[in-house]
Design a protein around this motif. Structure first.
Motif, PDB file in Angstrom:
ATOM      1  N   GLY A  65      12.908-105.184   2.537  1.00 15.10           N
ATOM      2  CA  GLY A  65      14.284-104.975   2.948  1.00 15.10           C
ATOM      3  C   GLY A  65      15.203-105.734   1.645  1.00 15.10           C
ATOM      4  N   GLY A  66      14.677-105.292   0.624  1.00 12.30           N
ATOM      5  CA  GLY A  66      15.401-105.771  -0.554  1.00 12.30           C
ATOM      6  C   GLY A  66      15.415-106.838  -1.191  1.00 12.30           C
ATOM      7  N   MET A  67      14.602-107.893  -0.302  1.00 11.47           N
ATOM      8  CA  MET A  67      14.385-109.180  -0.878  1.00 11.47           C
ATOM      9  C   MET A  67      13.154-109.412  -1.413  1.00 11.47           C
ATOM     10  N   PHE A  68      13.145-109.999  -2.332  1.00 11.55           N
ATOM     11  CA  PHE A  68      12.107-110.429  -3.360  1.00 11.55           C
ATOM     12  C   PHE A  68      11.626-111.999  -2.705  1.00 11.55           C
ATOM     13  N   GLN A  69      10.399-112.267  -2.405  1.00  7.60           N
ATOM     14  CA  GLN A  69       9.753-113.686  -1.644  1.00  7.60           C
ATOM     15  C   GLN A  69       8.633-114.085  -2.762  1.00  7.60           C
ATOM     16  N   ALA A 112      16.998-108.599  -4.609  1.00  6.82           N
ATOM     17  CA  ALA A 112      16.367-108.067  -5.890  1.00  6.82           C
ATOM     18  C   ALA A 112      17.433-107.004  -6.163  1.00  6.82           C
ATOM     19  N   THR A 113      18.470-107.526  -6.734  1.00  8.49           N
ATOM     20  CA  THR A 113      19.675-106.661  -7.272  1.00  8.49           C
ATOM     21  C   THR A 113      19.759-106.553  -8.589  1.00  8.49           C
ATOM     22  N   ALA A 134       7.446-111.573 -11.249  1.00 12.32           N
ATOM     23  CA  ALA A 134       8.867-110.886 -11.577  1.00 12.32           C
ATOM     24  C   ALA A 134       8.986-109.710 -10.496  1.00 12.32           C
ATOM     25  N   TYR A 135      10.060-109.198 -10.692  1.00 10.69           N
ATOM     26  CA  TYR A 135      10.389-107.933 -10.216  1.00 10.69           C
ATOM     27  C   TYR A 135      11.247-106.987 -11.121  1.00 10.69           C
ATOM     28  N   ALA A 136      10.966-105.636 -11.109  1.00 11.83           N
ATOM     29  CA  ALA A 136      11.841-104.802 -12.012  1.00 11.83           C
ATOM     30  C   ALA A 136      12.085-103.666 -11.236  1.00 11.83           C
ATOM     31  N   ALA A 209      16.077 -88.207  -6.740  1.00 10.46           N
ATOM     32  CA  ALA A 209      16.215 -89.476  -7.463  1.00 10.46           C
ATOM     33  C   ALA A 209      15.892 -90.713  -6.334  1.00 10.46           C
ATOM     34  N   PHE A 210      15.226 -91.489  -6.930  1.00  9.28           N
ATOM     35  CA  PHE A 210      15.159 -92.883  -5.937  1.00  9.28           C
ATOM     36  C   PHE A 210      14.781 -94.028  -6.914  1.00  9.28           C
ATOM     37  N   VAL A 211      14.890 -95.267  -6.461  1.00  8.67           N
ATOM     38  CA  VAL A 211      14.504 -96.235  -7.310  1.00  8.67           C
ATOM     39  C   VAL A 211      13.399 -97.123  -6.721  1.00  8.67           C
ATOM     40  N   ASN A 212      12.533 -97.472  -7.560  1.00 15.03           N
ATOM     41  CA  ASN A 212      11.167 -98.176  -7.152  1.00 15.03           C
ATOM     42  C   ASN A 212      11.248 -99.572  -7.650  1.00 15.03           C
ATOM     43  N   THR A 213      10.660-100.416  -7.018  1.00 17.76           N
ATOM     44  CA  THR A 213      10.843-101.916  -7.379  1.00 17.76           C
ATOM     45  C   THR A 213       9.270-102.456  -7.590  1.00 17.76           C
ATOM     46  N   PHE A 214       9.246-102.691  -8.688  1.00 14.90           N
ATOM     47  CA  PHE A 214       7.857-103.031  -9.224  1.00 14.90           C
ATOM     48  C   PHE A 214       7.949-104.739  -8.997  1.00 14.90           C
TER      49      PHE A 214
END
Length: 266
Positions: A65-69, A112-113, A134-136, A209-214
């Motif tokens: 949900g867009g949250m890094f934990q 993760a903004t 980390a996240y990217a 187009a899309f955004v992937n969070t590593f």
């Protein structure tokens, strides 16, 4: 008057001696001298031992949900600080919150903004976690694009590294002689066992187009092995400049091709 290792403690003249936020530097021998009208008396010596906190290990990371934990095991009586930095190049660490140890698992979540964010845990005043996570956020354009895995992730399977991709997205991984392909159609990966190790690159063809969070652990070593022949590689840990290419140990006959998003090719 209270004494520490035989030296009077400034201002410590009450019947009790209270030490706050004790550090290993305060370990040693303590005694008190009591003076009165009939003379003085010296107490027996008390020895204070201070055990440094165990370096924390960030044992779990997740993205939902867009949250890094992140999560780590804590010790009772130890205070922890969660620190972050947006860059691995000359990082400036900032404390974002403090947590008290419970003897159990402690977790921290953040939206993760940012393009990239690194995290570590500090126990006490100077004991840091053995790992950094980390996240990217990686913006992938429609059509052909090139991406690389920047972290040591919990899983290197393509569906775990790219959990939310548009229908019809296809990945092309160079194997030395050709491409291994995995496409996402009707909610199923055609080659779910395709993997992408840290530093390995892959070509992507996306309908939109899309955004992937590593997410993953930031490796201590940033070296990427370059095999003979053609290979698709990226940096381990996202960087915001191209300075890293100047350090490549190039020899006569080597060629470096850079992906050009505008052209959709190298």
């Amino acid at each position: 008057q209270w004494y520490f290792n035989g030296v009077a403690v400034g201002g410590a003249t009450s019947s009790t001696l209270t030490l706050s936020s004790v550090t290993p530097a305060q370990a040693g021998s303590y005694h008190v001298v009591v003076r009165g009208s009939s003379g003085y008396d010296t107490s027996s010596t008390a020895t204070l031992q201070v055990q440094a906190p165990t370096p924390p290990v960030i044992s779990s990371i997740s993205m939902a949900g867009g949250m890094f934990q992140l999560g780590f095991q804590s010790q009772v009586g130890t205070d922890y600080a969660i620190e972050s930095t947006p860059s691995s190049q000359a990082p400036t660490w900032t404390v974002v919150t403090s947590l008290a140890g419970t003897g159990g698992l402690l977790t921290y979540s953040a939206a993760a903004t940012q393009p990239v964010m690194y995290w570590r845990v500090r126990a006490g005043t100077s004991v840091y976690s053995v790992n950094v996570v980390a996240y990217a956020n990686c913006a992938i354009s429609a059509g052909f694009a090139f991406v690389a895995n920047p972290f040591a992730a919990p899983s290197y399977r393509i569906g775990d590294l790219f959990p939310y991709v548009p229908e019809g997205t296809a990945f092309y991984k160079w194997n030395g002689t050709g491409y291994d392909i995995s496409s996402y159609e009707f909610g199923v990966w055609s080659n779910p066992n395709l993997t992408l190790a840290p530093g390995e690159g892959i070509e992507v063809h996306a309908p939109v187009a899309f955004v992937n969070t590593f997410i993953g652990e930031a490796l201590g070593s940033l070296n990427v092995s370059v095999p003979a022949g053609r290979s698709l590689l990226g940096t381990i840990a996202p960087i915001t400049s191209e300075a890293g290419w100047s350090g490549l140990p190039l020899a006569d006959g080597d060629q470096v091709d850079k992906w050009n998003p505008a052209l959709g090719g190298f």
